[in-house]
Design a protein around this motif. Structure first.
Motif, PDB file in Angstrom:
ATOM      1  N   GLY A  18      -0.607  -2.114  -6.513  1.00 56.09           N
ATOM      2  CA  GLY A  18      -1.156  -1.675  -7.859  1.00 56.09           C
ATOM      3  C   GLY A  18      -2.651  -2.263  -7.708  1.00 56.09           C
ATOM      4  N   ARG A  43       4.650 -11.860  -8.104  1.00 52.80           N
ATOM      5  CA  ARG A  43       5.915 -11.417  -7.587  1.00 52.80           C
ATOM      6  C   ARG A  43       6.187 -10.919  -6.183  1.00 52.80           C
ATOM      7  NH1 ARG A  43       9.740 -12.420 -11.457  1.00 52.80           N
ATOM      8  NH2 ARG A  43       8.823 -12.645 -13.396  1.00 52.80           N
ATOM      9  N   ALA A  44       6.982  -9.961  -5.646  1.00 56.49           N
ATOM     10  CA  ALA A  44       7.168  -9.986  -4.340  1.00 56.49           C
ATOM     11  C   ALA A  44       5.874 -10.122  -3.604  1.00 56.49           C
ATOM     12  CB  ALA A  44       7.753  -8.486  -4.053  1.00 56.49           C
ATOM     13  N   SER A  45       4.797  -9.569  -4.122  1.00 59.90           N
ATOM     14  CA  SER A  45       3.379  -9.439  -3.089  1.00 59.90           C
ATOM     15  C   SER A  45       3.056 -10.757  -2.895  1.00 59.90           C
ATOM     16  CB  SER A  45       2.499  -8.749  -3.938  1.00 59.90           C
ATOM     17  OG  SER A  45       2.760  -7.432  -4.068  1.00 59.90           O
ATOM     18  N   VAL A  47       5.106 -13.709  -2.872  1.00 58.04           N
ATOM     19  CA  VAL A  47       6.036 -14.729  -2.692  1.00 58.04           C
ATOM     20  C   VAL A  47       6.997 -14.245  -1.269  1.00 58.04           C
ATOM     21  CG1 VAL A  47       6.463 -15.494  -4.609  1.00 58.04           C
ATOM     22  CG2 VAL A  47       8.073 -13.782  -3.835  1.00 58.04           C
ATOM     23  N   ARG A 172      -0.001  -9.191 -19.822  1.00 60.39           N
ATOM     24  CA  ARG A 172      -0.209  -8.139 -20.472  1.00 60.39           C
ATOM     25  C   ARG A 172       1.216  -7.181 -20.044  1.00 60.39           C
ATOM     26  NH1 ARG A 172      -5.165  -7.062 -23.329  1.00 60.39           N
ATOM     27  NH2 ARG A 172      -6.018  -8.851 -22.379  1.00 60.39           N
ATOM     28  N   VAL A 174       3.357  -3.919 -20.160  1.00 58.31           N
ATOM     29  CA  VAL A 174       3.464  -2.590 -20.806  1.00 58.31           C
ATOM     30  C   VAL A 174       5.247  -2.392 -21.380  1.00 58.31           C
ATOM     31  CG1 VAL A 174       3.546  -0.124 -20.157  1.00 58.31           C
ATOM     32  CG2 VAL A 174       1.842  -1.546 -19.343  1.00 58.31           C
ATOM     33  N   ALA A 203       5.023  -0.610 -10.614  1.00 56.40           N
ATOM     34  CA  ALA A 203       5.581  -1.887 -11.363  1.00 56.40           C
ATOM     35  C   ALA A 203       6.755  -2.635 -10.469  1.00 56.40           C
ATOM     36  CB  ALA A 203       6.428  -1.401 -12.524  1.00 56.40           C
ATOM     37  N   ILE A 210       9.914   2.251 -15.872  1.00 57.69           N
ATOM     38  CA  ILE A 210       8.837   3.226 -16.226  1.00 57.69           C
ATOM     39  C   ILE A 210       9.160   4.589 -15.823  1.00 57.69           C
ATOM     40  CG2 ILE A 210       6.096   3.440 -16.028  1.00 57.69           C
ATOM     41  CD1 ILE A 210       6.761   0.756 -17.006  1.00 57.69           C
ATOM     42  N   PRO A 225      15.669 -10.976  -1.756  1.00 58.76           N
ATOM     43  CA  PRO A 225      15.413 -11.665  -0.439  1.00 58.76           C
ATOM     44  C   PRO A 225      14.970 -13.393  -0.484  1.00 58.76           C
ATOM     45  CG  PRO A 225      14.295  -9.662  -0.466  1.00 58.76           C
ATOM     46  CD  PRO A 225      14.872  -9.880  -1.783  1.00 58.76           C
ATOM     47  N   MET A 227      13.850 -16.884   1.244  1.00 55.27           N
ATOM     48  CA  MET A 227      13.210 -17.592   2.284  1.00 55.27           C
ATOM     49  C   MET A 227      13.637 -19.139   2.343  1.00 55.27           C
ATOM     50  SD  MET A 227      11.183 -14.866   3.231  1.00 55.27           S
ATOM     51  CE  MET A 227      10.730 -15.927   4.515  1.00 55.27           C
ATOM     52  N   GLY A 305      12.671 -13.787  -3.777  1.00 54.94           N
ATOM     53  CA  GLY A 305      11.749 -12.767  -4.706  1.00 54.94           C
ATOM     54  C   GLY A 305      12.484 -11.672  -4.974  1.00 54.94           C
ATOM     55  N   GLY A 335       9.085  -4.012   3.007  1.00 54.27           N
ATOM     56  CA  GLY A 335       8.127  -3.881   3.823  1.00 54.27           C
ATOM     57  C   GLY A 335       6.671  -3.508   3.120  1.00 54.27           C
TER      58      GLY A 335
HETATM   59  C1  LIG Z   1      11.159 -12.747   0.147  1.00 52.84           C
HETATM   60  C2  LIG Z   1      10.358 -11.409   0.465  1.00 52.84           C
HETATM   61  C3  LIG Z   1      10.244 -11.247   1.725  1.00 52.84           C
HETATM   62  C4  LIG Z   1       9.394 -10.010   2.169  1.00 52.84           C
HETATM   63  N1  LIG Z   1       8.662 -10.083   3.508  1.00 52.84           N
HETATM   64  C5  LIG Z   1       7.950  -9.025   3.827  1.00 52.84           C
HETATM   65  C6  LIG Z   1       7.001  -9.170   4.822  1.00 52.84           C
HETATM   66  O1  LIG Z   1       7.420  -9.890   5.783  1.00 52.84           O
HETATM   67  N2  LIG Z   1       6.524  -7.933   5.251  1.00 52.84           N
HETATM   68  C7  LIG Z   1       6.196  -7.080   4.494  1.00 52.84           C
HETATM   69  O2  LIG Z   1       5.451  -5.895   4.500  1.00 52.84           O
HETATM   70  N3  LIG Z   1       7.101  -6.907   3.253  1.00 52.84           N
HETATM   71  C8  LIG Z   1       7.711  -8.069   2.812  1.00 52.84           C
HETATM   72  N4  LIG Z   1       8.424  -7.952   1.727  1.00 52.84           N
HETATM   73  C9  LIG Z   1       8.268  -6.825   0.738  1.00 52.84           C
HETATM   74  C10 LIG Z   1       6.936  -6.846  -0.104  1.00 52.84           C
HETATM   75  O3  LIG Z   1       6.690  -7.995  -0.432  1.00 52.84           O
HETATM   76  C11 LIG Z   1       6.977  -5.859  -1.095  1.00 52.84           C
HETATM   77  O4  LIG Z   1       7.508  -4.699  -0.690  1.00 52.84           O
HETATM   78  C12 LIG Z   1       5.637  -5.614  -1.733  1.00 52.84           C
HETATM   79  O5  LIG Z   1       4.975  -6.624  -2.111  1.00 52.84           O
HETATM   80  C13 LIG Z   1       5.903  -4.792  -3.048  1.00 52.84           C
HETATM   81  O6  LIG Z   1       4.475  -4.589  -3.617  1.00 52.84           O
HETATM   82  P1  LIG Z   1       4.551  -4.172  -5.340  1.00 52.84           P
HETATM   83  O7  LIG Z   1       2.986  -4.265  -5.753  1.00 52.84           O
HETATM   84  O8  LIG Z   1       5.259  -2.876  -5.114  1.00 52.84           O
HETATM   85  O9  LIG Z   1       5.545  -4.966  -6.081  1.00 52.84           O
HETATM   86  P2  LIG Z   1       5.167  -6.448  -6.721  1.00 52.84           P
HETATM   87  O10 LIG Z   1       4.560  -7.488  -5.822  1.00 52.84           O
HETATM   88  O11 LIG Z   1       6.608  -6.926  -7.355  1.00 52.84           O
HETATM   89  O12 LIG Z   1       4.242  -6.091  -8.025  1.00 52.84           O
HETATM   90  C14 LIG Z   1       4.905  -5.471  -9.189  1.00 52.84           C
HETATM   91  C15 LIG Z   1       4.097  -5.977 -10.332  1.00 52.84           C
HETATM   92  O13 LIG Z   1       4.526  -5.184 -11.414  1.00 52.84           O
HETATM   93  C16 LIG Z   1       4.543  -5.873 -12.579  1.00 52.84           C
HETATM   94  N5  LIG Z   1       5.257  -5.286 -13.798  1.00 52.84           N
HETATM   95  C17 LIG Z   1       6.539  -4.858 -13.723  1.00 52.84           C
HETATM   96  N6  LIG Z   1       6.650  -4.392 -15.022  1.00 52.84           N
HETATM   97  C18 LIG Z   1       5.689  -4.342 -15.518  1.00 52.84           C
HETATM   98  C19 LIG Z   1       5.393  -4.087 -17.057  1.00 52.84           C
HETATM   99  N7  LIG Z   1       6.093  -3.628 -17.906  1.00 52.84           N
HETATM  100  N8  LIG Z   1       3.888  -4.328 -17.397  1.00 52.84           N
HETATM  101  C20 LIG Z   1       3.221  -4.921 -16.693  1.00 52.84           C
HETATM  102  N9  LIG Z   1       3.294  -5.331 -15.479  1.00 52.84           N
HETATM  103  C21 LIG Z   1       4.458  -5.081 -14.924  1.00 52.84           C
HETATM  104  C22 LIG Z   1       5.224  -7.038 -12.091  1.00 52.84           C
HETATM  105  O14 LIG Z   1       5.231  -8.451 -13.080  1.00 52.84           O
HETATM  106  C23 LIG Z   1       4.722  -7.399 -10.624  1.00 52.84           C
HETATM  107  O15 LIG Z   1       3.566  -8.288 -10.520  1.00 52.84           O
HETATM  108  C24 LIG Z   1       9.213  -9.159   1.239  1.00 52.84           C
HETATM  109  C25 LIG Z   1       9.465  -9.397  -0.117  1.00 52.84           C
HETATM  110  C26 LIG Z   1      10.458 -10.486  -0.435  1.00 52.84           C
HETATM  111  C27 LIG Z   1      10.700 -10.562  -1.987  1.00 52.84           C
END
Ligand SMILES: Cc1cc2nc3c(=O)[nH]c(=O)nc-3n(C[C@H](O)[C@H](O)[C@H](O)COP(=O)(O)OP(=O)(O)OC[C@H]3O[C@@H](n4cnc5c(N)ncnc54)[C@H](O)[C@@H]3O)c2cc1C
Length: 390
Positions: A18, A43-45, A47, A172, A174, A203, A210, A225, A227, A305, A335
């Motif tokens: 995002g 969140r995942a991003s 940790v 905030r 949604v 999200a 959503i 996953p 660590m 995470g 990934g």
């Molecule tokens: C332990 C672990 C190790 C990993 N290792 C790697 C790696 O080495 N290399 C790699 O490339 N990838 C890795 N990944 C994967 C990578 O972290 C994720 O694919 C990536 O961070 C996803 O990003 P994102 O923005 O989609 O999700 P997120 O970071 O989860 O962000 C989504 C956000 O949406 C918010 N949200 C959800 N619902 C709502 C709502 N209703 N209203 C407002 N906000 C909302 C959440 O609070 C969250 O902050 C790993 C993941 C984990 C958990």
């Protein structure tokens, strides 16, 4: 009266997906609200393992990974910090000769896509890395890949978006998303209403709730996953290590701590996950099988995470067939950190130009056909094994 905001694009989710999208859309001149339930990058991003790896990705993702790689190389000029990105190289190991054949095949197709990989047989590997177990059959080395610090990088993307003029709304949630007089209307838990002509659903593991509100249902799985981190140790793990077939990934930080992933934890509830004992045991066993010197290491910390996995390990990226102007970007299947910066560019192109540098058919939300329901995060079972490879 509720607080009312009107923007060109509203983005739900302040993870790297995002936030990078918000940054790129601001660079294209659109007004943007980035709405995050917690803090951006919490969140995942924020940790994850921090693996910046192109090799091993599905070929459909490789152009994204290559585009993202250019950004990682110039991260400081892109978001204002270098994110501790280090090009240690990424070494993918083969447990067996059959796995080595798979690595050879991948290296050939990778080369067709601009990714140069160096194949090493067992003896060559052990000459270079004497700490490796004698059972390892061989490996494939990507010299320009490496790792970064997700704790720093993910929030920095949101800060860069804010500096570029995006409205970043943290804490905030949604709670409702639907159509409104100006296209889309979002309602946040504390009363804020956001009106937008376009909506991005980034999200993460919560994206299907959503998507479901607009009739897009996908068979996404939510996993945790896990660590672990050891005490600081003498040099043991020379480069960022992965394994053909998954199950383990390891790297060693500059101050000596080994960061090891591969097992899975469990969900406590829809928002909290914990490492599981069996997942940690499986990870430590596999780590010692690769680097026997880790046998005496003390684990000082563990965490997990919450991540969204798709059946084909490819994310969902692109416009909804059900709601024009709604763009999904979720399901990054372990990934999304490495490709996140390029996903922002891709989405901004789709939104502004109606086409992108990469065809997105492989990522279509409806590629799985009819999927009746999204997962209930309160009912996701604990798992101990993981085949994803960061
Ligand atoms: C332990 C672990 C190790 C990993 N290792 C790697 C790696 O080495 N290399 C790699 O490339 N990838 C890795 N990944 C994967 C990578 O972290 C994720 O694919 C990536 O961070 C996803 O990003 P994102 O923005 O989609 O999700 P997120 O970071 O989860 O962000 C989504 C956000 O949406 C918010 N949200 C959800 N619902 C709502 C709502 N209703 N209203 C407002 N906000 C909302 C959440 O609070 C969250 O902050 C790993 C993941 C984990 C958990």
């Amino acid at each position: 009266m509720p607080n009312m905001i009107e923007v060109d694009v509203a983005i739900i989710g302040g993870g790297i997906i995002g936030a990078s999208t918000a940054l790129e859309l601001r660079r294209r001149g659109l007004s943007v609200a980035l709405i995050e339930r917690d803090f951006c990058g919490a969140r995942a991003s924020g940790v994850n393992y921090g693996g910046i790896r192109r090799q091993g990705r599905p070929l459909s993702q490789l152009p994204l990974a290559m585009r993202a790689h250019d950004i990682w190389l110039n991260l400081e000029s892109h978001i204002g910090i270098d994110g501790e990105f280090i090009q240690t190289g990424h070494l993918k190991l083969a447990r067996t000769e059959a796995d080595m054949v798979k690595l050879e095949h991948y290296a050939a197709t990778g080369a067709d896509n601009g990714l140069t990989l160096e194949l090493l047989d067992g003896p060559a590997l052990r000459r270079l890395y004497p700490g490796l177990a004698p059972t390892i059959a061989g490996g494939s080395f990507s010299p320009d890949d490496g790792h970064a610090n997700p704790r720093l990088v993910a929030p920095a993307f949101a800060r860069a978006a804010a500096r570029a003029g995006a409205l970043v709304l943290e804490q905030r949630e949604v709670v409702w998303a639907g159509s409104g007089p100006r296209g889309f209307l979002l309602r946040c838990h504390e009363g804020t209403e956001v009106h937008a002509a376009r909506l991005v659903n980034a999200a993460g593991a919560w994206a299907t709730s959503i998507a479901g509100q607009f009739g897009d249902h996908v068979p996404m799985q939510v996993l945790c996953p896990t660590m672990i981190v050891t005490e600081p140790l003498p040099d043991i793990i020379p480069v960022n290590i992965g394994m053909e077939g998954g199950g383990i990934y390891l790297r060693q930080a500059v101050r000596g701590n080994c960061v090891i992933g591969g097992g899975r934890g469990y969900l406590v509830d829809a928002l909290r996950s914990r490492p599981g004992v069996s997942g940690i045991e499986a990870t430590t066993k596999r780590a010692v099988e690769i680097f026997p010197a880790l046998r005496q290491a003390q684990i000082i910390r563990s965490w997990s995470g919450i991540e969204a996995f798709m059946p084909d390990k490819n994310p969902v990226i692109g416009q909804s067939p059900k709601a024009k102007g709604l763009f999904h970007a979720f399901g990054f299947s372990g990934g999304g950190f490495q490709i996140g910066p390029a996903v922002g560019i891709l989405l901004s192109e789709l939104i502004v130009d109606g086409r992108s540098f990469l065809p997105v058919e492989a990522f279509a939300v409806d590629r799985f056909g009819h999927s009746p329901a999204e997962p209930d995060l309160d009912k996701v079972p604990a798992a101990t094994e993981s085949r994803e490879g960061a």
